[in-house]
Design a protein around this motif. Structure first.
Motif, short mmCIF file in Angstrom:
data_model
loop_
_atom_site.label_atom_id
_atom_site.label_comp_id
_atom_site.label_asym_id
_atom_site.label_seq_id
_atom_site.Cartn_x
_atom_site.Cartn_y
_atom_site.Cartn_z
N UNK A 19 1.58 11.06 -5.51
CA UNK A 19 1.85 9.72 -4.98
C UNK A 19 0.92 8.67 -5.57
N UNK A 20 -0.21 9.10 -6.12
CA UNK A 20 -1.12 8.12 -6.72
C UNK A 20 -0.78 7.84 -8.18
N UNK A 21 0.22 8.52 -8.73
CA UNK A 21 0.62 8.24 -10.11
C UNK A 21 1.31 6.88 -10.17
N UNK A 53 6.68 3.16 -4.29
CA UNK A 53 6.25 3.05 -2.89
C UNK A 53 5.68 1.68 -2.55
N UNK A 54 5.38 0.87 -3.56
CA UNK A 54 4.82 -0.46 -3.32
C UNK A 54 3.34 -0.44 -2.97
N UNK A 55 2.60 0.54 -3.47
CA UNK A 55 1.18 0.64 -3.17
C UNK A 55 0.35 -0.05 -4.24
N UNK A 109 -5.05 1.50 -3.01
CA UNK A 109 -4.43 2.54 -2.19
C UNK A 109 -4.32 3.85 -2.96
N UNK A 110 -4.05 3.75 -4.26
CA UNK A 110 -3.92 4.95 -5.09
C UNK A 110 -5.25 5.68 -5.18
N UNK A 111 -6.35 4.95 -5.21
CA UNK A 111 -7.66 5.59 -5.26
C UNK A 111 -7.88 6.43 -4.01
N UNK A 112 -7.50 5.91 -2.85
CA UNK A 112 -7.67 6.66 -1.61
C UNK A 112 -6.71 7.85 -1.54
N UNK A 113 -5.53 7.72 -2.14
CA UNK A 113 -4.62 8.86 -2.21
C UNK A 113 -5.21 9.97 -3.07
#
Length: 89
Positions: free
Chosen positions: A17-19, A26-28, A32-36
């Motif tokens: 999901x962080x890719x 997902x609209x992140x 947010x990707x760092x926390x994922x």
């Protein structure tokens, strides 16, 4: 071993999901990707420490086996969505 596979599956899904492509869909944001990514690594680490073997080579073998099974399941889950779209044509 089943709980290790499920734990690793969740970790791989968080990392996927962080890719960029999935994050964009997902609209992140980048933050947010760092926390994922952090959450995915923490879940995978928990899978390593809770895989049901003493601290020996067996733990690594169980973890790598479970992570491999979960990795294949993750790829199948993420590639299943395009199949219905391709069948409609």
């Amino acid at each position: 071993m089943l709980e290790t596979v499920l734990t690793c599956l969740i970790g791989w899904l968080l990392l996927a999901a962080s890719s960029f492509r999935i994050r964009r869909d997902l609209g992140l944001t980048k933050g947010d990707a760092r926390w994922l990514r952090v959450a995915g690594v923490m879940v995978l680490t928990a899978g390593l420490w809770r895989c049901g073997a003493p601290i020996t080579g067996e733990r690594w073998v169980r973890f790598l086996g479970a992570a491999g099974i979960a990795g294949v399941a993750t790829v199948l889950i993420l590639s299943a969505a395009p199949l219905p779209r391709l069948r409609r044509r």
